[in-house]
Design a protein around this motif. Sequence first.
Motif, PDB file in Angstrom:
ATOM      1  N   GLU A 100      55.504  80.137  68.202  1.00 51.89           N
ATOM      2  CA  GLU A 100      56.296  78.943  68.495  1.00 51.89           C
ATOM      3  C   GLU A 100      57.753  79.264  68.181  1.00 51.89           C
ATOM      4  O   GLU A 100      58.088  79.502  67.018  1.00 51.89           O
ATOM      5  CB  GLU A 100      55.856  77.744  67.639  1.00 51.89           C
ATOM      6  CG  GLU A 100      54.455  77.262  67.917  1.00 51.89           C
ATOM      7  CD  GLU A 100      54.045  76.093  67.032  1.00 51.89           C
ATOM      8  OE1 GLU A 100      54.904  75.530  66.303  1.00 51.89           O
ATOM      9  OE2 GLU A 100      52.857  75.749  67.051  1.00 51.89           O
ATOM     10  N   ASP A 101      58.585  79.293  69.197  1.00 51.91           N
ATOM     11  CA  ASP A 101      60.016  79.585  69.012  1.00 51.91           C
ATOM     12  C   ASP A 101      60.251  80.846  68.188  1.00 51.91           C
ATOM     13  O   ASP A 101      61.095  80.874  67.286  1.00 51.91           O
ATOM     14  CB  ASP A 101      60.730  78.386  68.367  1.00 51.91           C
ATOM     15  CG  ASP A 101      60.654  77.148  69.237  1.00 51.91           C
ATOM     16  OD1 ASP A 101      60.761  77.291  70.469  1.00 51.91           O
ATOM     17  OD2 ASP A 101      60.484  76.046  68.683  1.00 51.91           O
ATOM     18  N   GLY A 102      59.492  81.905  68.485  1.00 45.10           N
ATOM     19  CA  GLY A 102      59.685  83.175  67.799  1.00 45.10           C
ATOM     20  C   GLY A 102      59.061  83.274  66.423  1.00 45.10           C
ATOM     21  O   GLY A 102      59.230  84.276  65.736  1.00 45.10           O
ATOM     22  N   GLU A 103      58.324  82.249  65.988  1.00 43.69           N
ATOM     23  CA  GLU A 103      57.645  82.263  64.692  1.00 43.69           C
ATOM     24  C   GLU A 103      56.144  82.211  64.927  1.00 43.69           C
ATOM     25  O   GLU A 103      55.672  81.517  65.826  1.00 43.69           O
ATOM     26  CB  GLU A 103      57.985  81.017  63.867  1.00 43.69           C
ATOM     27  CG  GLU A 103      59.297  80.991  63.183  1.00 43.69           C
ATOM     28  CD  GLU A 103      59.395  79.762  62.284  1.00 43.69           C
ATOM     29  OE1 GLU A 103      59.782  79.950  61.125  1.00 43.69           O
ATOM     30  OE2 GLU A 103      59.083  78.646  62.729  1.00 43.69           O
ATOM     31  N   LEU A 104      55.386  82.897  64.094  1.00 45.55           N
ATOM     32  CA  LEU A 104      53.936  82.811  64.139  1.00 45.55           C
ATOM     33  C   LEU A 104      53.523  81.639  63.256  1.00 45.55           C
ATOM     34  O   LEU A 104      53.740  81.663  62.036  1.00 45.55           O
ATOM     35  CB  LEU A 104      53.311  84.124  63.666  1.00 45.55           C
ATOM     36  CG  LEU A 104      51.854  84.336  64.034  1.00 45.55           C
ATOM     37  CD1 LEU A 104      51.636  84.262  65.547  1.00 45.55           C
ATOM     38  CD2 LEU A 104      51.372  85.669  63.498  1.00 45.55           C
ATOM     39  N   VAL A 105      52.965  80.598  63.874  1.00 44.92           N
ATOM     40  CA  VAL A 105      52.695  79.333  63.193  1.00 44.92           C
ATOM     41  C   VAL A 105      51.202  79.014  63.266  1.00 44.92           C
ATOM     42  O   VAL A 105      50.595  79.047  64.351  1.00 44.92           O
ATOM     43  CB  VAL A 105      53.496  78.182  63.839  1.00 44.92           C
ATOM     44  CG1 VAL A 105      53.193  76.856  63.153  1.00 44.92           C
ATOM     45  CG2 VAL A 105      54.986  78.484  63.794  1.00 44.92           C
ATOM     46  N   LEU A 106      50.629  78.672  62.124  1.00 51.49           N
ATOM     47  CA  LEU A 106      49.236  78.255  62.073  1.00 51.49           C
ATOM     48  C   LEU A 106      49.171  76.734  62.057  1.00 51.49           C
ATOM     49  O   LEU A 106      49.697  76.098  61.136  1.00 51.49           O
ATOM     50  CB  LEU A 106      48.540  78.813  60.829  1.00 51.49           C
ATOM     51  CG  LEU A 106      47.084  78.379  60.657  1.00 51.49           C
ATOM     52  CD1 LEU A 106      46.219  78.906  61.803  1.00 51.49           C
ATOM     53  CD2 LEU A 106      46.549  78.831  59.309  1.00 51.49           C
ATOM     54  N   ALA A 107      48.531  76.154  63.063  1.00 52.19           N
ATOM     55  CA  ALA A 107      48.290  74.709  63.075  1.00 52.19           C
ATOM     56  C   ALA A 107      47.046  74.442  62.237  1.00 52.19           C
ATOM     57  O   ALA A 107      46.017  75.108  62.381  1.00 52.19           O
ATOM     58  CB  ALA A 107      48.087  74.221  64.505  1.00 52.19           C
ATOM     59  N   ALA A 108      47.157  73.482  61.333  1.00 49.48           N
ATOM     60  CA  ALA A 108      46.046  73.141  60.446  1.00 49.48           C
ATOM     61  C   ALA A 108      45.843  71.633  60.462  1.00 49.48           C
ATOM     62  O   ALA A 108      46.697  70.879  60.940  1.00 49.48           O
ATOM     63  CB  ALA A 108      46.341  73.627  59.030  1.00 49.48           C
ATOM     64  N   MET A 109      44.693  71.223  59.935  1.00 50.40           N
ATOM     65  CA  MET A 109      44.411  69.793  59.846  1.00 50.40           C
ATOM     66  C   MET A 109      43.742  69.511  58.510  1.00 50.40           C
ATOM     67  O   MET A 109      43.126  70.395  57.917  1.00 50.40           O
ATOM     68  CB  MET A 109      43.548  69.335  61.013  1.00 50.40           C
ATOM     69  CG  MET A 109      42.226  70.002  61.128  1.00 50.40           C
ATOM     70  SD  MET A 109      41.392  69.493  62.650  1.00 50.40           S
ATOM     71  CE  MET A 109      39.871  70.394  62.478  1.00 50.40           C
ATOM     72  N   PRO A 110      43.881  68.263  58.038  1.00 51.95           N
ATOM     73  CA  PRO A 110      43.265  67.895  56.765  1.00 51.95           C
ATOM     74  C   PRO A 110      41.739  68.017  56.837  1.00 51.95           C
ATOM     75  O   PRO A 110      41.122  67.787  57.878  1.00 51.95           O
ATOM     76  CB  PRO A 110      43.680  66.432  56.575  1.00 51.95           C
ATOM     77  CG  PRO A 110      44.900  66.270  57.423  1.00 51.95           C
ATOM     78  CD  PRO A 110      44.682  67.181  58.603  1.00 51.95           C
ATOM     79  N   ALA A 111      41.152  68.397  55.702  1.00 43.81           N
ATOM     80  CA  ALA A 111      39.703  68.515  55.589  1.00 43.81           C
ATOM     81  C   ALA A 111      39.265  67.904  54.268  1.00 43.81           C
ATOM     82  O   ALA A 111      40.095  67.440  53.476  1.00 43.81           O
ATOM     83  CB  ALA A 111      39.301  69.987  55.670  1.00 43.81           C
ATOM     84  N   ALA A 112      37.981  67.932  54.021  1.00 45.30           N
ATOM     85  CA  ALA A 112      37.420  67.351  52.799  1.00 45.30           C
ATOM     86  C   ALA A 112      37.999  68.021  51.557  1.00 45.30           C
ATOM     87  O   ALA A 112      38.361  69.197  51.576  1.00 45.30           O
ATOM     88  CB  ALA A 112      35.906  67.496  52.817  1.00 45.30           C
TER      89      ALA A 112
END
Length: 173
Positions: free
Chosen positions: A142-154
């Motif tokens: 994303e825009d030259g950055e390696l980005v990890l999309a995460a989501m809330p979990a238990a």
Amino acid sequence: MTPPPYALRIDTDVTTLRAADHLLRGLAAGLGLPGDTFGCTHLVSEGGRRRVALSLAASSRAVLDTARDRLTAQGRTVTDGVWDEAGRAVLFPGAARLTGTLTVAEVLERSAIERVRVLGTPDAPGPGTRLNTREFVRPRWEDGELVLAAMPAAGSTLVPFEDPAPTPCCADH
């Protein structure tokens, strides 16, 4: 970190991310690529033909020249460049070290991932926030950055947004 300067596009007839991941890992293993190589998948639709194509990126032109020669000898269609600037990274420096539950700080320290983004919130997670990797981490450029999309979990943890075993659409009917 910006994507490495040298890249190859590898065309495929693969239509699923799972099959593309498997193909990319197999090709990379056969090529003996160095640990700083990036391997990405890209959703491509050209001329009405939809597929998941691959790219390899490295800091050395010689590495990719050798890869191109070997892939071409295997009958693969290979060209210079990447399919798009938003590839989904399957192979990246430190990927093998992202197992179990780690803090966000550990994820950033151990790998080429530069940022963790939590879906549905404008705020970045704190460095001590725990992330259960599920041994399946697929960041995107994303825009030259390696980005990890995460989501809330238990348990006040995070998990990567992409599920390692997704339920197919309409599986329950």
